[in-house]
Scaffold this active site. Sequence first.
Site, PDB file in Angstrom:
ATOM      1  N   CYS A  75      33.718  36.566  43.315  1.00  0.00           N
ATOM      2  CA  CYS A  75      32.720  37.549  43.745  1.00  0.00           C
ATOM      3  C   CYS A  75      33.341  38.952  43.714  1.00  0.00           C
ATOM      4  CB  CYS A  75      32.162  37.303  45.135  1.00  0.00           C
ATOM      5  SG  CYS A  75      31.242  35.781  45.298  1.00  0.00           S
ATOM      6  N   ARG A 109      35.322  38.477  37.941  1.00  0.00           N
ATOM      7  CA  ARG A 109      35.519  37.761  39.207  1.00  0.00           C
ATOM      8  C   ARG A 109      34.441  36.723  39.473  1.00  0.00           C
ATOM      9  NH1 ARG A 109      39.044  40.587  42.715  1.00  0.00           N
ATOM     10  NH2 ARG A 109      38.167  39.502  44.475  1.00  0.00           N
ATOM     11  N   HIS A 166      54.422   5.410  28.640  1.00  0.00           N
ATOM     12  CA  HIS A 166      54.128   4.764  29.919  1.00  0.00           C
ATOM     13  C   HIS A 166      52.630   4.743  30.209  1.00  0.00           C
ATOM     14  CE1 HIS A 166      58.370   4.481  30.728  1.00  0.00           C
ATOM     15  NE2 HIS A 166      58.494   5.765  30.414  1.00  0.00           N
ATOM     16  N   GLU A 203      40.004  25.189  29.643  1.00  0.00           N
ATOM     17  CA  GLU A 203      39.229  26.150  30.418  1.00  0.00           C
ATOM     18  C   GLU A 203      38.335  27.046  29.565  1.00  0.00           C
ATOM     19  OE1 GLU A 203      41.503  28.904  32.838  1.00  0.00           O
ATOM     20  OE2 GLU A 203      43.072  28.997  31.345  1.00  0.00           O
ATOM     21  N   TRP A 215      30.255  34.525  42.335  1.00  0.00           N
ATOM     22  CA  TRP A 215      30.772  33.215  41.925  1.00  0.00           C
ATOM     23  C   TRP A 215      30.316  32.266  43.030  1.00  0.00           C
ATOM     24  CZ3 TRP A 215      34.188  29.435  43.710  1.00  0.00           C
ATOM     25  CH2 TRP A 215      34.608  28.509  42.744  1.00  0.00           C
ATOM     26  N   LYS A 267      44.822  25.989  28.896  1.00  0.00           N
ATOM     27  CA  LYS A 267      44.151  27.066  28.145  1.00  0.00           C
ATOM     28  C   LYS A 267      43.006  26.495  27.322  1.00  0.00           C
ATOM     29  CE  LYS A 267      45.097  29.850  29.778  1.00  0.00           C
ATOM     30  NZ  LYS A 267      46.061  30.040  30.825  1.00  0.00           N
ATOM     31  N   LYS A 304      38.183  34.936  37.984  1.00  0.00           N
ATOM     32  CA  LYS A 304      39.573  35.376  37.816  1.00  0.00           C
ATOM     33  C   LYS A 304      40.383  35.283  39.093  1.00  0.00           C
ATOM     34  CE  LYS A 304      42.809  37.253  35.372  1.00  0.00           C
ATOM     35  NZ  LYS A 304      43.437  36.329  34.412  1.00  0.00           N
ATOM     36  N   GLU A 356      50.428  24.149  30.180  1.00  0.00           N
ATOM     37  CA  GLU A 356      49.732  25.431  30.045  1.00  0.00           C
ATOM     38  C   GLU A 356      48.841  25.449  28.790  1.00  0.00           C
ATOM     39  OE1 GLU A 356      48.982  27.721  31.859  1.00  0.00           O
ATOM     40  OE2 GLU A 356      48.552  29.452  30.623  1.00  0.00           O
ATOM     41  N   ASN A 385      31.982  38.707  49.938  1.00  0.00           N
ATOM     42  CA  ASN A 385      32.896  37.870  49.151  1.00  0.00           C
ATOM     43  C   ASN A 385      33.716  37.065  50.146  1.00  0.00           C
ATOM     44  OD1 ASN A 385      34.792  36.812  47.370  1.00  0.00           O
ATOM     45  ND2 ASN A 385      36.024  38.684  47.366  1.00  0.00           N
ATOM     46  N   GLY A 386      33.755  35.746  49.968  1.00  0.00           N
ATOM     47  CA  GLY A 386      34.502  34.901  50.903  1.00  0.00           C
ATOM     48  C   GLY A 386      33.662  33.708  51.309  1.00  0.00           C
TER      49      GLY A 386
HETATM   50  C1  F6R Z   1      44.173  29.881  34.229  1.00  0.00           C
HETATM   51  C2  F6R Z   1      44.234  30.764  35.371  1.00  0.00           C
HETATM   52  C3  F6R Z   1      44.308  30.155  36.723  1.00  0.00           C
HETATM   53  C4  F6R Z   1      45.191  31.014  37.641  1.00  0.00           C
HETATM   54  C5  F6R Z   1      45.106  30.491  39.079  1.00  0.00           C
HETATM   55  C6  F6R Z   1      46.018  31.259  40.010  1.00  0.00           C
HETATM   56  O1  F6R Z   1      44.138  30.592  33.041  1.00  0.00           O
HETATM   57  O2  F6R Z   1      44.205  31.945  35.243  1.00  0.00           O
HETATM   58  O3  F6R Z   1      44.745  28.837  36.682  1.00  0.00           O
HETATM   59  O4  F6R Z   1      46.496  30.976  37.171  1.00  0.00           O
HETATM   60  O5  F6R Z   1      43.790  30.594  39.540  1.00  0.00           O
HETATM   61  O6  F6R Z   1      45.682  32.602  40.037  1.00  0.00           O
HETATM   62  P1  F6R Z   1      46.709  33.699  40.527  1.00  0.00           P
HETATM   63  O7  F6R Z   1      47.825  33.730  39.570  1.00  0.00           O
HETATM   64  O8  F6R Z   1      45.911  34.965  40.541  1.00  0.00           O
HETATM   65  O9  F6R Z   1      47.162  33.279  41.892  1.00  0.00           O
END
Ligand code: F6R
Length: 619
Positions: free
Chosen positions: A2, A27, A515, A499, A75, A496, A614, A492, A101-102
Amino acid sequence: MCGIVGYIGEQQAYPILIKGLHRLEYRGYDSAGVSMIGSNGNLTVYKAKGKVNALEAICADKDVSGTIGIAHTRWATHGEPNEVNAHPHYSQSKNLALVHNGIIENYKTLRAEMENNNYTFCSDTDTEVLVQLVEYMQELHHCDLFTAVQNALKHVVGAYAIAILDRSNPDQLICARKGSPLIIGVGKDSNGRAEFYLGSDATPIIEYTDQVIYLKDEEVASMDRSGRLNITNLANVAQTPQMQTLEMNLEALEKGGYPHFMLKEIWEQPQALRTSIRGRLQVQDRDVLLSGIIDNRDKFVNARRIIICACGTSWHAALIGKYFIEEACHIPVEVEYASEFRYRNPVIYPDDVVIAVSQSGETADTLAAIQLAKQHGAFLYGVCNVIGSSIARATDSGTYIHVGPEIGVASTKAFTGQVVTLMLLGLAIAKEKKTLADDMFHMLVNELCLIPEKMQWTLENNKDIDSFAQMFTYCRNFIYLGRGYNYPVALEGALKLKEISYIHAEGYPAAEMKHGPIALVDEEMPVVVIAPKRGMYEKVVSNIQEIKSRKGKIISVVTEGDKVVRGMSDYSFVIPDTRDCFVPMLAVIPLQLLSYYVAVAKGRNVDQPRNLAKSVTVE
Ligand code: F6R
């Protein structure tokens, strides 16, 4: 998670609010809304399901005049993402409008109490409870809005950043925060008249002023057109605002000719890493200078253990950091999912160092994890990107990764920035502890300095990923494999892909395949193997053989000049040779590009993938 924007001054609020919402859209993008008080005294609220563009379309033929306003991009947490649940929410009388937001954890109890007092609710949100509660407090105590907000928030359990408008007081904007970020921008318009801006982060503010105040937990602020700013805590004790100067430029918030922020941020990595290491890695003196370590030398040298708390991509970077710090500094390192750590009564000693790794510095679980560690007396260290963020402020010391604003929801340059910062941290501690021989230390410093250049080479020499990625849009599953330092890279790469393309993908340590997961392999299964000509190369070659015998398709990341793995692979991406520990910063690049181009070929919204946001400020 949000985004909130607000404005009070002499300019028209609507264009400022909409521009701010676009900047904050990363966000959350389930719905958007805006509220202004016009010169006729009307308190208008307009909302739309979906993105800010949809809101603009709705507002196109509406009266959006007014020099005070608040806006929100959502969000969804409580209540499905529709127009009714979108913010701002009116109070019962429609005299108040509020954005939030929250999460209000006791909203059901509060709502039931309000319903007993004849309040009716239109939405399923916890936010509507807040605005009704403020109005209820106004009526109950016959008090002004500021006092009513203070009183209402005393009844609230949970996290909030709020901004609120009152039709009967068009000259005052009120906001408050606890647990969710809120920044006040203090500016002057072109005629020198005072104005205030609000933002969940600095991105909607930086265009107008670089003078900001980070609101603290349980602070309530009121701003008026004469330039008066009053901040108190919930007990009405005046707080002294600390003005800070933002270090951010507007260009960093634009796409700069790239079709998506994600692609821009992938290509920015060499430069971002140069900025990360500047002044810290001294190649001529073959030295590492990290003030956070120098100033807290004893804490690190005498640490019984290091615990790194993080989530998502940051957790993957933390795992690479663990491998390096254990190897270079001989300190045991545990890497914890912050969301698990905070609730499982972990053993934490006062001589532990707890490092929080977070791009946003606002992730609710990571923040809660370090708050728990603080209660046990551990020394807290932050590795964040966003300057002045909650985690950066809650830790005892820290090192910013300095990669600039990351707007694409899928983290790219923050990952490599976190990895390089953890490497610097490891080198700085090793120097203090004398756990690395001088020639090894110097060799690592020299090699780390070359990484930005090698990243550039990797980007320039993998340009055909674009056309290659088209072949994989039909795939329903992917497996990613790596060993040692490259196991977190496999995790990772898989994250990527899933997501942003919504293709199911799993990362495994390569030898774990046999395994269980190897049962998934058939001619339909692409298996991405990170196989640099270093470390466990021969072992990885055997793992590739095992997959090939089950007809899996091999996509490999290989060292320049490698022929063996290349010969066994259906497709290969090339990276320059480097030390084992530095390979992740190169090997991740083709995997970022692969996921980007597969997602683009599938027509996905790369910068704003579904269901994600984000900055995850809710648990
Ligand atoms: C994936 C991604 C998330 C963040 C996670 C932690 O691409 O961006 O998995 O890494 O939400 O966010 P931060 O680093 O802001 O604590």
